[in-house]
Scaffold this motif. Sequence first.
Motif, PDB file in Angstrom:
ATOM      1  N   THR A  42      -0.983  13.495 -26.437  1.00 15.37           N
ATOM      2  CA  THR A  42      -1.600  12.529 -27.324  1.00 15.37           C
ATOM      3  C   THR A  42      -1.543  11.183 -26.620  1.00 15.37           C
ATOM      4  O   THR A  42      -0.489  10.574 -26.503  1.00 15.37           O
ATOM      5  CB  THR A  42      -0.861  12.477 -28.676  1.00 15.37           C
ATOM      6  OG1 THR A  42      -0.900  13.798 -29.232  1.00 15.37           O
ATOM      7  CG2 THR A  42      -1.537  11.521 -29.635  1.00 15.37           C
ATOM      8  N   GLY A  43      -2.665  10.779 -26.050  1.00 16.92           N
ATOM      9  CA  GLY A  43      -2.772   9.481 -25.381  1.00 16.92           C
ATOM     10  C   GLY A  43      -3.573   8.575 -26.303  1.00 16.92           C
ATOM     11  O   GLY A  43      -3.199   8.340 -27.446  1.00 16.92           O
ATOM     12  N   ARG A  44      -4.697   8.101 -25.797  1.00 14.39           N
ATOM     13  CA  ARG A  44      -5.568   7.294 -26.653  1.00 14.39           C
ATOM     14  C   ARG A  44      -6.223   8.164 -27.721  1.00 14.39           C
ATOM     15  O   ARG A  44      -6.692   7.676 -28.727  1.00 14.39           O
ATOM     16  CB  ARG A  44      -6.637   6.609 -25.806  1.00 14.39           C
ATOM     17  CG  ARG A  44      -6.059   5.651 -24.764  1.00 14.39           C
ATOM     18  CD  ARG A  44      -7.167   5.076 -23.908  1.00 14.39           C
ATOM     19  NE  ARG A  44      -6.639   4.256 -22.829  1.00 14.39           N
ATOM     20  CZ  ARG A  44      -6.429   4.688 -21.585  1.00 14.39           C
ATOM     21  NH1 ARG A  44      -6.708   5.938 -21.262  1.00 14.39           N
ATOM     22  NH2 ARG A  44      -5.962   3.887 -20.663  1.00 14.39           N
ATOM     23  N   THR A  45      -6.281   9.504 -27.454  1.00 21.09           N
ATOM     24  CA  THR A  45      -6.824  10.462 -28.414  1.00 21.09           C
ATOM     25  C   THR A  45      -5.890  11.678 -28.447  1.00 21.09           C
ATOM     26  O   THR A  45      -4.958  11.761 -27.664  1.00 21.09           O
ATOM     27  CB  THR A  45      -8.259  10.902 -28.020  1.00 21.09           C
ATOM     28  OG1 THR A  45      -8.183  11.568 -26.766  1.00 21.09           O
ATOM     29  CG2 THR A  45      -9.208   9.715 -27.906  1.00 21.09           C
ATOM     30  N   GLY A  46      -6.177  12.643 -29.339  1.00 18.29           N
ATOM     31  CA  GLY A  46      -5.270  13.781 -29.525  1.00 18.29           C
ATOM     32  C   GLY A  46      -5.443  14.867 -28.471  1.00 18.29           C
ATOM     33  O   GLY A  46      -6.367  14.816 -27.661  1.00 18.29           O
ATOM     34  N   PRO A  47      -4.552  15.872 -28.458  1.00 19.40           N
ATOM     35  CA  PRO A  47      -4.611  16.915 -27.428  1.00 19.40           C
ATOM     36  C   PRO A  47      -5.802  17.863 -27.605  1.00 19.40           C
ATOM     37  O   PRO A  47      -5.973  18.484 -28.659  1.00 19.40           O
ATOM     38  CB  PRO A  47      -3.289  17.665 -27.599  1.00 19.40           C
ATOM     39  CG  PRO A  47      -2.798  17.342 -28.959  1.00 19.40           C
ATOM     40  CD  PRO A  47      -3.435  16.046 -29.388  1.00 19.40           C
ATOM     41  N   CYS A  48      -6.605  18.013 -26.566  1.00 22.42           N
ATOM     42  CA  CYS A  48      -7.802  18.866 -26.639  1.00 22.42           C
ATOM     43  C   CYS A  48      -7.430  20.345 -26.718  1.00 22.42           C
ATOM     44  O   CYS A  48      -8.154  21.132 -27.337  1.00 22.42           O
ATOM     45  CB  CYS A  48      -8.684  18.629 -25.428  1.00 22.42           C
ATOM     46  SG  CYS A  48      -9.381  16.976 -25.419  1.00 22.42           S
ATOM     47  N   ALA A  49      -6.335  20.763 -26.065  1.00 20.43           N
ATOM     48  CA  ALA A  49      -5.957  22.182 -26.114  1.00 20.43           C
ATOM     49  C   ALA A  49      -5.759  22.593 -27.580  1.00 20.43           C
ATOM     50  O   ALA A  49      -6.246  23.649 -28.006  1.00 20.43           O
ATOM     51  CB  ALA A  49      -4.685  22.414 -25.297  1.00 20.43           C
ATOM     52  N   GLN A  50      -5.049  21.768 -28.351  1.00 17.46           N
ATOM     53  CA  GLN A  50      -4.819  22.081 -29.764  1.00 17.46           C
ATOM     54  C   GLN A  50      -6.135  22.109 -30.538  1.00 17.46           C
ATOM     55  O   GLN A  50      -6.351  22.971 -31.399  1.00 17.46           O
ATOM     56  CB  GLN A  50      -3.871  21.054 -30.410  1.00 17.46           C
ATOM     57  CG  GLN A  50      -2.479  21.015 -29.795  1.00 17.46           C
ATOM     58  CD  GLN A  50      -1.816  22.388 -29.742  1.00 17.46           C
ATOM     59  OE1 GLN A  50      -1.985  23.217 -30.632  1.00 17.46           O
ATOM     60  NE2 GLN A  50      -1.090  22.644 -28.653  1.00 17.46           N
ATOM     61  N   ALA A  51      -7.028  21.176 -30.262  1.00 21.58           N
ATOM     62  CA  ALA A  51      -8.316  21.129 -30.966  1.00 21.58           C
ATOM     63  C   ALA A  51      -9.119  22.408 -30.708  1.00 21.58           C
ATOM     64  O   ALA A  51      -9.759  22.953 -31.622  1.00 21.58           O
ATOM     65  CB  ALA A  51      -9.101  19.895 -30.528  1.00 21.58           C
ATOM     66  N   LEU A  52      -9.071  22.915 -29.463  1.00 22.04           N
ATOM     67  CA  LEU A  52      -9.801  24.153 -29.121  1.00 22.04           C
ATOM     68  C   LEU A  52      -9.183  25.345 -29.853  1.00 22.04           C
ATOM     69  O   LEU A  52      -9.899  26.215 -30.371  1.00 22.04           O
ATOM     70  CB  LEU A  52      -9.769  24.389 -27.608  1.00 22.04           C
ATOM     71  CG  LEU A  52     -10.572  23.379 -26.760  1.00 22.04           C
ATOM     72  CD1 LEU A  52     -10.189  23.476 -25.278  1.00 22.04           C
ATOM     73  CD2 LEU A  52     -12.079  23.606 -26.933  1.00 22.04           C
ATOM     74  N   ILE A  53      -7.842  25.385 -29.891  1.00 21.28           N
ATOM     75  CA  ILE A  53      -7.141  26.482 -30.569  1.00 21.28           C
ATOM     76  C   ILE A  53      -7.493  26.476 -32.060  1.00 21.28           C
ATOM     77  O   ILE A  53      -7.875  27.498 -32.644  1.00 21.28           O
ATOM     78  CB  ILE A  53      -5.607  26.355 -30.360  1.00 21.28           C
ATOM     79  CG1 ILE A  53      -5.246  26.583 -28.884  1.00 21.28           C
ATOM     80  CG2 ILE A  53      -4.848  27.321 -31.266  1.00 21.28           C
ATOM     81  CD1 ILE A  53      -3.850  26.104 -28.475  1.00 21.28           C
ATOM     82  N   GLU A  54      -7.406  25.288 -32.673  1.00 23.06           N
ATOM     83  CA  GLU A  54      -7.683  25.185 -34.114  1.00 23.06           C
ATOM     84  C   GLU A  54      -9.117  25.552 -34.457  1.00 23.06           C
ATOM     85  O   GLU A  54      -9.388  26.078 -35.531  1.00 23.06           O
ATOM     86  CB  GLU A  54      -7.381  23.757 -34.608  1.00 23.06           C
ATOM     87  CG  GLU A  54      -5.902  23.566 -34.879  1.00 23.06           C
ATOM     88  CD  GLU A  54      -5.488  22.092 -34.863  1.00 23.06           C
ATOM     89  OE1 GLU A  54      -6.339  21.231 -35.178  1.00 23.06           O
ATOM     90  OE2 GLU A  54      -4.318  21.825 -34.509  1.00 23.06           O
TER      91      GLU A  54
END
Length: 348
Positions: free
Chosen positions: A84-96
Amino acid sequence: MTTDFAGEYDAMQRALALAASPGVPLHPNPRVGCVLLAPDGASVGEGFHQGAGTAHAEVAALRAAGDRAAGATAVVTLEPCNHTGRTGPCAQALIEAGVARVVIAQRDPNPVAQGGIEALTAAGVVVEQGLLEDDARALNRAWTFAHEHGRPFVTWKFATTLDGRSAAADGTSRWVSSPPARRDTHELRALCDTMLVGTGTVLVDDPQLTVRDDDERPLPEQPLRVVLGERDLPPTARVFDDAAPTVHLRGRDPRWALESLYRDHGRQHVFFEGGPTVAGAFLAAGVVDEVVVYIAPILLGAGLSTVGDLGITTITDALGFELVDTTVIGQGAEANVRLVLHPRGEEA
Ligand code: AOF
Ligand code: ZN
């Protein structure tokens, strides 16, 4: 979205093209593209990163796809981030979103963002990596280099006469290169995030070190100006005007300077216009990753060499470079030859 791709290879080419969309900045974030493919090969969403602080490519593509992301294959030019930098983690977004497979070109060399492949795999997503990897690395050449080496990529630029002189015997050097060559230099400066010279250059030439347009006006986005060396500089030097921020690094070691520019200032690509002494030090330290040289069709016969003593006394010890590009810049009396070279035996 109705585009049909023959396969993941074509989709990756599209993702690379999206990543390279005009207007996307080269720094500080990488350029990243993503295409989501349904099992029948149809694109159900695509997106690209538009610069620090905006949505990452995967999130942009997921937004475009909505519910159609479930069961899809994500084709992405860079390993999805796990931080989680300026935006959230992409790996989690893909999983969800229920993405079933992820095809990646390049692993993420940024230590703070890494770990996406492991997170996806742990969640049962099938991951493949390496498709068109060289293209993805080339797309973010300086960003990749900086994170892999812990220092910025260094482009050394100089202008020379036919006999390897950068100034005449009386010290005059304006101008060795022609006006079109100098305009070309400003275009190359604009691709970098840092301008670096030694204290000697500031004391002798007093350059402003800004990126300027055809009318010699500074552009609104300026690289960081860096002066390297122990000598004091007059506060009236033009590098201290308010056209851009400036750092005076009081030391001599090129590696120390570059590592601090990466670590403390987040710098990825240094445009280095040092004179003979600093250029010699950078070459001796092995931190010149690319050379851009403008050759003017003039002779001086005497004067300052473009580079100082390298400790080389015999021809077999010469520093060798590989010629990557040769271009004539300007026409007629203004024609200069521009060479781009890389150190021999290294890919950059
Ligand atoms: C991705 N997709 O589109 C980008 C990624 O500070 P942030 O949050 O903007 O994160 C920047 C880092 O995240 C960047 O250096 C790189 O490692 C990764 N960028 N990752 O999955 C993207 N732009
Ligand atoms: Zn991300």
